[in-house]
Motif scaffolding. Structure first.
Motif, mmCIF file in Angstrom:
data_model
loop_
_atom_site.group_PDB
_atom_site.id
_atom_site.type_symbol
_atom_site.label_atom_id
_atom_site.label_comp_id
_atom_site.label_asym_id
_atom_site.label_seq_id
_atom_site.Cartn_x
_atom_site.Cartn_y
_atom_site.Cartn_z
ATOM 1 N N UNK A 1 0.619 -1.486 -0.084
ATOM 2 C CA UNK A 1 -0.500 0.177 0.097
ATOM 3 C C UNK A 1 0.878 1.065 0.018
ATOM 4 N N UNK A 2 1.873 1.136 0.849
ATOM 5 C CA UNK A 2 3.107 2.653 0.869
ATOM 6 C C UNK A 2 3.556 2.378 -0.372
ATOM 7 N N UNK A 3 3.979 1.714 -1.309
ATOM 8 C CA UNK A 3 5.163 1.499 -3.197
ATOM 9 C C UNK A 3 3.410 1.992 -3.456
ATOM 10 N N UNK B 1 4.163 10.090 -7.359
ATOM 11 C CA UNK B 1 5.206 10.546 -9.255
ATOM 12 C C UNK B 1 4.606 10.278 -10.727
ATOM 13 N N UNK B 2 3.002 10.118 -10.318
ATOM 14 C CA UNK B 2 2.673 9.489 -11.565
ATOM 15 C C UNK B 2 2.317 8.748 -11.909
ATOM 16 N N UNK B 3 2.834 7.728 -11.621
ATOM 17 C CA UNK B 3 3.006 6.367 -12.428
ATOM 18 C C UNK B 3 1.856 4.983 -11.571
ATOM 19 N N UNK B 4 0.729 5.600 -12.015
ATOM 20 C CA UNK B 4 -1.062 5.071 -11.964
ATOM 21 C C UNK B 4 -1.400 3.905 -12.155
ATOM 22 N N UNK B 5 -0.266 3.089 -13.188
ATOM 23 C CA UNK B 5 -0.970 2.159 -13.247
ATOM 24 C C UNK B 5 0.113 1.536 -12.576
ATOM 25 N N UNK B 6 1.305 1.503 -12.403
ATOM 26 C CA UNK B 6 1.433 0.575 -11.510
ATOM 27 C C UNK B 6 1.438 0.973 -9.757
ATOM 28 N N UNK C 1 -1.478 -0.763 -5.274
ATOM 29 C CA UNK C 1 -2.745 -0.599 -4.141
ATOM 30 C C UNK C 1 -3.573 -1.748 -4.282
ATOM 31 N N UNK C 2 -4.236 -2.423 -5.197
ATOM 32 C CA UNK C 2 -5.386 -4.036 -5.598
ATOM 33 C C UNK C 2 -5.026 -4.906 -4.798
ATOM 34 N N UNK C 3 -3.623 -4.964 -4.879
ATOM 35 C CA UNK C 3 -3.205 -6.619 -4.358
ATOM 36 C C UNK C 3 -2.808 -6.287 -2.576
ATOM 37 N N UNK D 1 -6.711 4.370 2.229
ATOM 38 C CA UNK D 1 -7.436 5.521 1.597
ATOM 39 C C UNK D 1 -6.592 6.335 0.885
ATOM 40 N N UNK D 2 -5.508 6.215 0.960
ATOM 41 C CA UNK D 2 -4.162 7.395 0.610
ATOM 42 C C UNK D 2 -4.591 7.186 -0.574
ATOM 43 N N UNK D 3 -4.374 6.775 -1.137
ATOM 44 C CA UNK D 3 -4.214 6.176 -2.932
ATOM 45 C C UNK D 3 -5.337 5.321 -3.215
ATOM 46 N N UNK D 4 -5.803 4.743 -2.006
ATOM 47 C CA UNK D 4 -7.676 4.233 -3.211
ATOM 48 C C UNK D 4 -8.564 5.022 -3.260
#
Length: 323
Positions: A94-96, A103-108, A113-115, A157-160
């Motif tokens: 989740x932190x990764x 840094x804008x690498x949303x696909x990664x 996040x999902x896993x 939730x921070x990236x979720x």
């Protein structure tokens, strides 16, 4: 990898992922400095790369343990103390995710996040099931690492908020924020009225900083960036807890090095990030300076811990039967 090295993986502790938590949190904090002082971007990117590489190495090693030494893995999963460190793996993911989103690498970031979110809620249910339906827990088994599997949900939730419906993030936030005061009361009772925490676990006292600091970041994110009264309560309680750990520094510096020292790092990184967010949301540079001060201390600590960890690994003091 030699046969003896593979055999040592039987004793590879999930607590090792506390290093990833600390390094990734540090990476995010470094990137936050750039928003105020236009420094740290390249270093932050380098630290994300280092965190990612170390995570992949550790994950590969731990999966080898799961496959080759399945009994040892299940022993850890059912151990009254060690089971609470296993969710450090999902929190690292989740932190990764947060780091890569920053840094804008949303696909990664979305995959991480999902896993991470699915794994973490699974481990939360596993730990809670064992807490409720048990015949082996004693009060002495409790320690601040108990925050990791349950209260750790407030990280999601921070990236979720960017990768799932908002209610999903509120679901995870609700779990963590409600269990936080419950576990805080249990742990304070344990610390004050019962036998002292084992020396190796004393650094986990710093984990008391993480729930209010991360809770502040998560809540402000869910609240559209606004710092309201509840957000201030979270931030200032996190700041007070940081001060409490600071006045206790004499107790911590006397300890012998162990992997648990990495427990110092993520909570301080979270408080640094919270301070940068507080500064940005309130337009008060004072809070950003608090963030810089904490981050400066954290830089020294992480450098020291990396050196000590490498020396401990080289000396064969890591992945032994007593860890």
């Amino acid at each position: 990898m030699s046969g003896s090295a593979v055999e040592k993986l039987k004793y590879l502790p999930a607590s090792f992922f506390g290093m990833i938590m600390g390094l990734t949190g540090f990476s995010i904090a470094v990137l936050k400095v750039d928003a105020f002082f236009s420094v740290g971007q390249l270093f932050g990117l380098a630290m994300i790369g280092l965190s990612s590489l170390l995570f992949l190495v550790l994950l590969s090693a731990y999966l080898t343990k799961v496959i080759k030494y399945t009994d040892a893995f299940w022993e850890e999963m059912k151990h009254p103390v060690k089971m609470n460190f296993v969710p450090a793996i999902s929190i690292s993911l989740i932190l990764l995710s947060i780091a890569y989103h920053s840094v804008g690498l949303d696909a990664v970031a979305q995959w991480f996040w999902t896993i991470g979110a699915i794994l973490h809620i699974t481990l939360t249910l596993w730990v809670l099931y064992n807490w409720i339906h048990h015949d082996f827990f004693q009060i002495e088994h409790s320690n601040p690492a108990w925050f990791i599997p349950i209260v750790g949900n407030i990280l999601v939730p921070i990236s979720g908020v960017h990768y799932a419906p908002e209610d999903v993030s509120w679901f995870f936030f609700a779990i963590g924020i409600v269990f936080w005061p419950v576990l805080f009361a249990i742990l304070l009772n344990r610390i004050v009225f019962h036998t002292a925490i084992a020396e190796r676990l004393i650094p986990t006292l710093f984990i008391f900083i993480a729930p209010p600091a991360v809770g502040f970041i998560s809540y402000v994110t869910l609240n559209g960036g606004e710092v309201d009264s509840f957000a201030k309560i979270l931030y200032f309680f996190g700041l007070f807890t940081t001060l409490l750990m600071a006045v206790s520094v004499g107790k911590f510096v006397k300890l012998n090095f162990a992997l648990s020292w990495w427990a110092y790092t993520f909570p301080l990184a979270a408080m640094s990030i919270a301070s940068f967010l507080m500064g940005a949301a309130t337009s008060q540079l004072f809070y950003a300076y608090i963030g810089v001060f904490i981050l400066s201390l954290l830089t020294i600590m992480i450098t020291l811990f990396l050196v000590k960890t490498v020396k401990a690994v080289a000396a064969g003091k890591v992945c032994t039967a007593d860890h």
